[in-house]
Scaffold this motif. Sequence first.
Motif, PDB file in Angstrom:
ATOM      1  N   LYS A 173     -17.709  -5.676   2.654  1.00 13.43           N
ATOM      2  CA  LYS A 173     -17.079  -5.237   3.898  1.00 13.43           C
ATOM      3  C   LYS A 173     -16.685  -3.763   3.823  1.00 13.43           C
ATOM      4  N   TYR A 177       0.856  -1.173   0.000  1.00 10.73           N
ATOM      5  CA  TYR A 177       0.000   0.000   0.000  1.00 10.73           C
ATOM      6  C   TYR A 177       0.896   1.228   0.000  1.00 10.73           C
ATOM      7  N   TYR A 236     -15.150  -0.350   6.423  1.00 10.50           N
ATOM      8  CA  TYR A 236     -14.339  -0.084   7.612  1.00 10.50           C
ATOM      9  C   TYR A 236     -14.276   1.423   7.872  1.00 10.50           C
ATOM     10  N   GLY A 242     -14.276 -11.949  -0.519  1.00  4.43           N
ATOM     11  CA  GLY A 242     -13.160 -12.863  -0.661  1.00  4.43           C
ATOM     12  C   GLY A 242     -11.788 -12.217  -0.647  1.00  4.43           C
ATOM     13  N   ARG A 243     -11.738 -10.879  -0.482  1.00  9.78           N
ATOM     14  CA  ARG A 243     -10.445 -10.188  -0.515  1.00  9.78           C
ATOM     15  C   ARG A 243     -10.387  -9.133   0.572  1.00  9.78           C
ATOM     16  N   ALA A 244     -10.504  -9.593   1.822  1.00  4.06           N
ATOM     17  CA  ALA A 244     -10.598  -8.643   2.928  1.00  4.06           C
ATOM     18  C   ALA A 244      -9.338  -7.815   3.110  1.00  4.06           C
ATOM     19  N   ASP A 245      -8.188  -8.310   2.638  1.00  3.40           N
ATOM     20  CA  ASP A 245      -6.943  -7.562   2.821  1.00  3.40           C
ATOM     21  C   ASP A 245      -6.697  -6.556   1.706  1.00  3.40           C
ATOM     22  N   THR A 246      -7.523  -6.557   0.703  1.00  2.00           N
ATOM     23  CA  THR A 246      -7.411  -5.563  -0.362  1.00  2.00           C
ATOM     24  C   THR A 246      -8.453  -4.502  -0.095  1.00  2.00           C
ATOM     25  N   GLN A 247      -8.037  -3.443   0.558  1.00  2.00           N
ATOM     26  CA  GLN A 247      -8.976  -2.416   0.990  1.00  2.00           C
ATOM     27  C   GLN A 247      -8.771  -1.149   0.179  1.00  2.00           C
ATOM     28  N   LEU A 307      -8.344   0.957  13.635  1.00  2.00           N
ATOM     29  CA  LEU A 307      -9.664   0.521  13.203  1.00  2.00           C
ATOM     30  C   LEU A 307     -10.670   0.807  14.307  1.00  2.00           C
ATOM     31  N   PHE A 314      -9.568   2.825  -0.006  1.00  4.11           N
ATOM     32  CA  PHE A 314      -9.843   3.900   0.937  1.00  4.11           C
ATOM     33  C   PHE A 314     -10.448   5.113   0.253  1.00  4.11           C
ATOM     34  N   PRO A 336      -4.805   5.678   2.591  1.00  2.15           N
ATOM     35  CA  PRO A 336      -3.928   4.686   1.966  1.00  2.15           C
ATOM     36  C   PRO A 336      -4.505   4.191   0.641  1.00  2.15           C
ATOM     37  N   THR A 380      -7.178 -13.236   4.110  1.00  4.33           N
ATOM     38  CA  THR A 380      -8.472 -13.416   4.769  1.00  4.33           C
ATOM     39  C   THR A 380      -9.563 -13.253   3.739  1.00  4.33           C
ATOM     40  N   THR A 381     -10.544 -14.065   3.824  1.00  7.37           N
ATOM     41  CA  THR A 381     -11.573 -14.063   2.792  1.00  7.37           C
ATOM     42  C   THR A 381     -12.906 -13.604   3.350  1.00  7.37           C
ATOM     43  N   TYR A 399     -16.222  -1.744  11.820  1.00 10.87           N
ATOM     44  CA  TYR A 399     -16.269  -2.425  10.544  1.00 10.87           C
ATOM     45  C   TYR A 399     -17.606  -3.120  10.378  1.00 10.87           C
ATOM     46  N   SER A 400     -17.856  -3.533   9.157  1.00 13.74           N
ATOM     47  CA  SER A 400     -19.137  -4.147   8.820  1.00 13.74           C
ATOM     48  C   SER A 400     -18.914  -5.254   7.801  1.00 13.74           C
ATOM     49  N   TYR A 401     -19.561  -6.407   8.031  1.00 10.31           N
ATOM     50  CA  TYR A 401     -19.475  -7.522   7.093  1.00 10.31           C
ATOM     51  C   TYR A 401     -20.497  -7.376   5.959  1.00 10.31           C
TER      52      TYR A 401
END
Lengths: 113, 113
Positions: free
Chosen positions: B31, A36, B33, B97-102, B45, B104, A44, A94-95, B48-50
């Motif tokens: 998701k 990032y 945040y 399926g890609r929680a780490d790709t955020q 953080l 912003f 970010p 994480t998914t 957050y919301s699913y």
Amino acid sequence: DAKTTQPPSMDCAEGRAANLPCNHSTISGNEYVYWYRQIHSQGPQYIIHGLKNNETNEMASLIITEDRKSSTLILPHATLRDTAVYYCIVRVGTTGTASKLTFGTGTRLQVTL
Amino acid sequence: EADIYQTPRYLVIGTGKKITLECSQTMGHDKMYWYQQDPGMELHLIHYSYGVNSTEKGDLSSESTVSRIRTEHFPLTLESARPSHTSQYLCASSPPGRADTQYFGPGTRLTVL
């Protein structure tokens, strides 16, 4: 999450390739490498991620060594707008669950004329 | 380019006022945040919301509240602003399926006098 080590700062001339290194010697087999960046006063920005193969998108290339203990983010033709702090993060992908991002100190890239 | 929006970008307000920071995304991400970040400091953080009707508190205790009535909208509310709430608030979203790709938003810089 595995620990990462990045140089605190780097300079790059505009138009040149910027190569930003990251060491992650304790990375485990199911951890991805994410990059990032954060431009001053902005949120970010996701750049790229990879597991073991090299990856390329419209922003950058990610080169991961064969042993996966280090990686390099390459901005092929840096511009002044690429001046930012670049963060290398190692995460288990994480998914279904929401995921909190934690950035270290990163590398402050200064692109100069 | 991610389509995630935050309004207002800047807000200066007096103590005791109720405020709502807006965040919306047009990418259909499940998701979302909210992070808080002070200048030069790390991201924290706070919510957050699913997905719709799902909200959770993050790691940093916050007096704010959030709601998720629609997929694309994740507003944050402070019932009674205080000077300690002065900070930058960053909204993010990530695809299924890609929680780490955020991705912003540009952030809201809040100043409480």
